[in-house]
Scaffold this motif. Structure first.
Motif, PDB file in Angstrom:
ATOM      1  N   VAL A 167       0.844  -1.209   0.000  1.00 13.68           N
ATOM      2  CA  VAL A 167       0.000   0.000   0.000  1.00 13.68           C
ATOM      3  C   VAL A 167       0.873   1.251   0.000  1.00 13.68           C
ATOM      4  CG1 VAL A 167      -1.630   1.355   1.389  1.00 13.68           C
ATOM      5  CG2 VAL A 167      -1.991  -1.109   1.094  1.00 13.68           C
ATOM      6  N   LEU A 168       1.886   1.279   0.864  1.00 22.96           N
ATOM      7  CA  LEU A 168       2.783   2.444   0.930  1.00 22.96           C
ATOM      8  C   LEU A 168       3.469   2.680  -0.417  1.00 22.96           C
ATOM      9  CD1 LEU A 168       4.478   1.882   4.435  1.00 22.96           C
ATOM     10  CD2 LEU A 168       2.912   3.733   3.819  1.00 22.96           C
ATOM     11  N   ALA A 169       3.890   1.580  -1.061  1.00 24.82           N
ATOM     12  CA  ALA A 169       4.555   1.700  -2.362  1.00 24.82           C
ATOM     13  C   ALA A 169       3.575   2.250  -3.398  1.00 24.82           C
ATOM     14  CB  ALA A 169       5.092   0.341  -2.807  1.00 24.82           C
ATOM     15  N   HIS A 170       2.363   1.733  -3.368  1.00 28.96           N
ATOM     16  CA  HIS A 170       1.349   2.162  -4.336  1.00 28.96           C
ATOM     17  C   HIS A 170       1.024   3.649  -4.175  1.00 28.96           C
ATOM     18  CE1 HIS A 170      -2.812   2.233  -6.119  1.00 28.96           C
ATOM     19  NE2 HIS A 170      -2.146   1.610  -7.052  1.00 28.96           N
ATOM     20  N   TYR A 202       8.883   9.254  -4.287  1.00 25.61           N
ATOM     21  CA  TYR A 202       9.529   8.003  -4.681  1.00 25.61           C
ATOM     22  C   TYR A 202      10.554   7.500  -3.682  1.00 25.61           C
ATOM     23  CZ  TYR A 202       7.294   7.408  -9.150  1.00 25.61           C
ATOM     24  OH  TYR A 202       6.360   7.163 -10.118  1.00 25.61           O
ATOM     25  N   HIS A 203      11.006   8.411  -2.809  1.00 22.48           N
ATOM     26  CA  HIS A 203      11.971   7.949  -1.802  1.00 22.48           C
ATOM     27  C   HIS A 203      11.353   6.878  -0.903  1.00 22.48           C
ATOM     28  CE1 HIS A 203       9.736  11.118   0.296  1.00 22.48           C
ATOM     29  NE2 HIS A 203      10.008  10.438   1.381  1.00 22.48           N
ATOM     30  N   VAL A 204      10.025   6.924  -0.722  1.00 21.54           N
ATOM     31  CA  VAL A 204       9.356   5.903   0.107  1.00 21.54           C
ATOM     32  C   VAL A 204       9.515   4.523  -0.541  1.00 21.54           C
ATOM     33  CG1 VAL A 204       7.149   5.115   1.048  1.00 21.54           C
ATOM     34  CG2 VAL A 204       7.705   7.560   1.039  1.00 21.54           C
ATOM     35  N   LEU A 205       9.334   4.497  -1.854  1.00 19.48           N
ATOM     36  CA  LEU A 205       9.491   3.247  -2.606  1.00 19.48           C
ATOM     37  C   LEU A 205      10.938   2.738  -2.496  1.00 19.48           C
ATOM     38  CD1 LEU A 205       8.057   1.374  -4.744  1.00 19.48           C
ATOM     39  CD2 LEU A 205       9.170   2.790  -6.450  1.00 19.48           C
ATOM     40  N   ASP A 240      16.346  13.882  -9.591  1.00 17.76           N
ATOM     41  CA  ASP A 240      15.630  12.806  -8.904  1.00 17.76           C
ATOM     42  C   ASP A 240      16.435  11.519  -8.935  1.00 17.76           C
ATOM     43  OD1 ASP A 240      13.464  14.331  -8.186  1.00 17.76           O
ATOM     44  OD2 ASP A 240      12.438  13.999 -10.090  1.00 17.76           O
ATOM     45  N   PHE A 241      17.141  11.313 -10.034  1.00 19.23           N
ATOM     46  CA  PHE A 241      17.983  10.127 -10.116  1.00 19.23           C
ATOM     47  C   PHE A 241      19.013  10.127  -8.995  1.00 19.23           C
ATOM     48  CE2 PHE A 241      22.179   8.545 -11.402  1.00 19.23           C
ATOM     49  CZ  PHE A 241      21.893   7.191 -11.461  1.00 19.23           C
ATOM     50  N   HIS A 242      19.685  11.252  -8.810  1.00 16.81           N
ATOM     51  CA  HIS A 242      20.717  11.331  -7.772  1.00 16.81           C
ATOM     52  C   HIS A 242      20.124  11.166  -6.377  1.00 16.81           C
ATOM     53  CE1 HIS A 242      22.971  13.025 -11.159  1.00 16.81           C
ATOM     54  NE2 HIS A 242      24.026  12.573 -10.521  1.00 16.81           N
ATOM     55  N   LYS A 243      18.931  11.735  -6.193  1.00 19.18           N
ATOM     56  CA  LYS A 243      18.269  11.588  -4.885  1.00 19.18           C
ATOM     57  C   LYS A 243      17.958  10.130  -4.600  1.00 19.18           C
ATOM     58  CE  LYS A 243      16.253  16.155  -4.825  1.00 19.18           C
ATOM     59  NZ  LYS A 243      15.263  16.847  -5.641  1.00 19.18           N
ATOM     60  N   ALA A 244      17.436   9.429  -5.613  1.00 18.40           N
ATOM     61  CA  ALA A 244      17.079   8.013  -5.430  1.00 18.40           C
ATOM     62  C   ALA A 244      18.329   7.174  -5.156  1.00 18.40           C
ATOM     63  CB  ALA A 244      16.339   7.501  -6.660  1.00 18.40           C
ATOM     64  N   GLU A 285       2.958  16.931   5.668  1.00 13.81           N
ATOM     65  CA  GLU A 285       3.189  15.502   5.517  1.00 13.81           C
ATOM     66  C   GLU A 285       4.090  14.906   6.593  1.00 13.81           C
ATOM     67  OE1 GLU A 285       4.451  15.583   1.496  1.00 13.81           O
ATOM     68  OE2 GLU A 285       2.406  15.544   0.736  1.00 13.81           O
ATOM     69  N   ARG A 286       4.324  15.641   7.648  1.00 10.20           N
ATOM     70  CA  ARG A 286       5.232  15.115   8.673  1.00 10.20           C
ATOM     71  C   ARG A 286       4.667  13.877   9.362  1.00 10.20           C
ATOM     72  NH1 ARG A 286       4.640  19.339  13.496  1.00 10.20           N
ATOM     73  NH2 ARG A 286       6.737  18.611  13.928  1.00 10.20           N
ATOM     74  N   GLU A 287       3.337  13.842   9.582  1.00  6.37           N
ATOM     75  CA  GLU A 287       2.750  12.647  10.207  1.00  6.37           C
ATOM     76  C   GLU A 287       2.957  11.414   9.322  1.00  6.37           C
ATOM     77  OE1 GLU A 287       1.054  15.514  10.088  1.00  6.37           O
ATOM     78  OE2 GLU A 287       0.195  15.963  12.053  1.00  6.37           O
ATOM     79  N   ASP A 288       2.882  11.613   8.021  1.00  6.46           N
ATOM     80  CA  ASP A 288       3.117  10.508   7.085  1.00  6.46           C
ATOM     81  C   ASP A 288       4.422   9.789   7.391  1.00  6.46           C
ATOM     82  OD1 ASP A 288       0.987  10.227   5.483  1.00  6.46           O
ATOM     83  OD2 ASP A 288       1.941  10.963   3.643  1.00  6.46           O
ATOM     84  N   ALA A 289       5.466  10.570   7.572  1.00  2.00           N
ATOM     85  CA  ALA A 289       6.792  10.000   7.816  1.00  2.00           C
ATOM     86  C   ALA A 289       6.852   9.316   9.176  1.00  2.00           C
ATOM     87  CB  ALA A 289       7.854  11.088   7.706  1.00  2.00           C
ATOM     88  N   ILE A 290       6.351  10.015  10.200  1.00  5.19           N
ATOM     89  CA  ILE A 290       6.353   9.437  11.559  1.00  5.19           C
ATOM     90  C   ILE A 290       5.582   8.110  11.552  1.00  5.19           C
ATOM     91  CG2 ILE A 290       5.591   9.755  13.951  1.00  5.19           C
ATOM     92  CD1 ILE A 290       7.568  11.874  13.484  1.00  5.19           C
ATOM     93  N   THR A 291       4.384   8.147  10.987  1.00  2.56           N
ATOM     94  CA  THR A 291       3.544   6.944  10.952  1.00  2.56           C
ATOM     95  C   THR A 291       4.266   5.809  10.243  1.00  2.56           C
ATOM     96  OG1 THR A 291       1.527   8.283  10.897  1.00  2.56           O
ATOM     97  CG2 THR A 291       1.342   6.009  10.134  1.00  2.56           C
ATOM     98  N   ARG A 292       4.847   6.114   9.084  1.00  2.00           N
ATOM     99  CA  ARG A 292       5.483   5.073   8.284  1.00  2.00           C
ATOM    100  C   ARG A 292       6.594   4.371   9.067  1.00  2.00           C
ATOM    101  NH1 ARG A 292       7.527   8.092   4.561  1.00  2.00           N
ATOM    102  NH2 ARG A 292       9.753   7.645   4.711  1.00  2.00           N
ATOM    103  N   VAL A 293       7.450   5.171   9.696  1.00  3.65           N
ATOM    104  CA  VAL A 293       8.579   4.578  10.416  1.00  3.65           C
ATOM    105  C   VAL A 293       8.091   3.806  11.646  1.00  3.65           C
ATOM    106  CG1 VAL A 293      10.766   5.012  11.591  1.00  3.65           C
ATOM    107  CG2 VAL A 293      10.135   6.385   9.592  1.00  3.65           C
ATOM    108  N   VAL A 294       7.226   4.427  12.422  1.00  2.00           N
ATOM    109  CA  VAL A 294       6.808   3.800  13.694  1.00  2.00           C
ATOM    110  C   VAL A 294       6.004   2.524  13.428  1.00  2.00           C
ATOM    111  CG1 VAL A 294       5.420   4.100  15.784  1.00  2.00           C
ATOM    112  CG2 VAL A 294       6.883   5.969  14.969  1.00  2.00           C
ATOM    113  N   VAL A 295       5.039   2.610  12.512  1.00  2.00           N
ATOM    114  CA  VAL A 295       4.190   1.457  12.222  1.00  2.00           C
ATOM    115  C   VAL A 295       5.022   0.311  11.621  1.00  2.00           C
ATOM    116  CG1 VAL A 295       2.430   0.711  10.581  1.00  2.00           C
ATOM    117  CG2 VAL A 295       1.971   2.632  12.100  1.00  2.00           C
TER     118      VAL A 295
END
Lengths: 320, 320
Positions: free
Chosen positions: A90-93, A103-106, A231-235, A264-274
């Motif tokens: 789901v996170l990837a999608h 895309y960094h999440v992916l 974006d390439f270098h970031k990835a 979007e800060r909660e997004d990051a917190i949630t992703r890592v903690v969960v």
């Protein structure tokens, strides 16, 4: 180590389901009961609860939670209730469909997980979206490519992402030190060069074993501050960081989310903690303290509020 | 349907092992006994025999067979004795190391097998060679690329091969007819164009599900005779043929091996027969008869000789 305080396996799933049912009843939701139960159950227990809820009340617990809860708390609970591979699918999608800056999440998901875990995510993606993960990644990066018309780096970006997603790395510990040295030079060049030939760097990063890449990134200082012009270098940078030391990477994600105000800060917190509460969140929290001289839980208590804060702190093993 | 006449599971593995041991004894090898036993045992039975031989005689049966037998017969027996995924890992490895004109074997393996089977081959490759399959494919195609200096098509060739090897296709039957039509046009263009932009064709062929690609290749006549000006075009053509109808593809491989005299014809015969004897070799033989009005077994009896011929015919279910 995990931070989740899951209760013993002898707990009565039937009692949990009854208590949740009661918590949903009437006007408003008894959020504290929901957090008290689901914030203290491990992945297997949560899946049993979902099944028992279905059997007893012919309902979909996840959907019910979505209708009972709201905002960032609802989002965090939804992610928490999914099985790990399904959650990452789901996170990837979501990341793929939100466009380039997500895309960094992916990259993070496929670079942090083990080869077998990535495979499970790809299976879960099939089940859920009826396409392959690499198919969606390739289709979306190609789309962006036309739009932005930066052809060569666009191709490189697509190849890197599809390659990272498709990799089934060898899991052994054998290291070729000589190869690590030449690989490190190629990766170094690729990070520095805006218009270089990145084919070799992509090949190295998408096919070598993690042990080999670890030897590579210690052979030279890869994680120094490059300008990251594309974006390439970031990835590329994100992948190297996640493979080299994902504790440090997550610590930085959390620090950024805490210190930079944004929607979007909660997004990051949630992703890592969960994602990490049942795995090694404690190690990440210790690293956070070591590097920042403040406790992550104190920062979260200060920066966030309401049910969301309550839930995240519960997953971090901090009762309130 | 399979052509292998395997005996019932109640057979005594211990008796098999004793008989093989006797067959190896003294000067010369009792080849007929070796063929009579191993040519009538299925994959599970052969693995049990290998294990029992080790327990009883502290020896490696496969190595013993290699020292007792010789030539194309030895090679065929070696391939036959490996577990399917391991055998394909070996075939892939040989193809990669033999250079560009053998890459069709690699394309064939990953295009014919199911997504799960390809994955098993990748695992077997890890175990055997301590590297990932995609790592070796990428390293070797890059090497060739420098040598031949046909840059763009070289990249395309590498991307196609690495993509095919890394694909974990969605296995469902859903088809998007509209997509099939536009995909078919792109693939068609790519087959026709020598210096075209092949990125899209590679993306389609390496990420779509087989059901979708099947719909794509029926949407237009993909398998018509193109000139195939480059290795890239040859690989693209092979992949499309294997995904569309691998029975027909194998029939052609066998026909070429029968009708064209060359030192590597046994390689092709062995590969197809050993890979398919326990799966659907009967269907391939029927198709062979339908298209050529001669029986494959008669052609093999005519063209080959000795123990090799005896063994192959045994695997084809034709006692002699």
């Amino acid at each position: 180590m995990a931070t989740l305080n899951a209760i013993s396996d002898k707990t009565s799933i039937a009692q949990d389901v009854e208590a949740l049912h009661l918590a949903f009843k009437g006007l408003g939701t008894d959020v504290n009961t929901v957090i008290r139960i689901l914030g203290h159950r491990n992945s297997d227990q949560r899946q049993l609860i979902i099944r028992a809820y279905k059997d007893l009340f012919q309902g979909d617990l996840i959907k019910r939670l979505e209708s009972e809860l709201s905002g960032e708390f609802e989002k965090a609970m939804y992610r928490w209730m999914l099985e790990p591979a399904d959650r990452d699918a789901v996170l990837a999608h979501v990341a793929i469909n939100q466009g380039r800056k997500h895309y960094h999440v992916l990259v993070e998901i496929v670079s942090v997980l083990s080869p077998e875990e990535v495979l499970n995510v790809r299976c879960a993606y099939h089940d859920r979206y009826k396409r392959s993960l690499e198919e969606d990644v390739a289709a979306h990066t190609t789309g962006d490519l036309r739009q932005f018309d930066i052809l060569k780096l666009g191709f490189d970006f697509e190849h890197l992402l599809v390659g990272l997603v498709s990799a089934f790395r060898y899991g052994g510990n054998e290291i070729n030190a000589k190869l690590a040295k030449t690989d490190a030079e190629i990766l170094h060049e690729s990070m520095k060069e805006k218009n270089g030939n990145h084919e070799e760097a992509i090949r190295i990063l998408t096919t070598r074993s993690k042990a080999q890449l670890l030897a590579t990134s210690t052979a030279t200082e890869m994680i120094i501050a490059y300008p990251l012009p594309s974006d390439f270098h970031k990835a590329l940078h994100t992948a190297i960081r996640c493979i080299s030391d994902y504790h440090k990477y997550y610590e930085k994600v959390l620090l950024n989310a805490i210190t930079r105000i944004g929607i979007e800060r909660e997004d990051a917190i949630t992703r890592v903690v969960v994602s990490r509460a049942e795995k090694n969140m404690k190690d990440i929290m210790e690293l956070y303290y070591k590097r920042n001289s403040v406790h992550l839980e104190d920062e979260i208590a200060k920066e966030f509020h309401g049910d969301y804060k309550k839930f995240i702190l519960t997953l971090l093993g901090k009762e309130i």
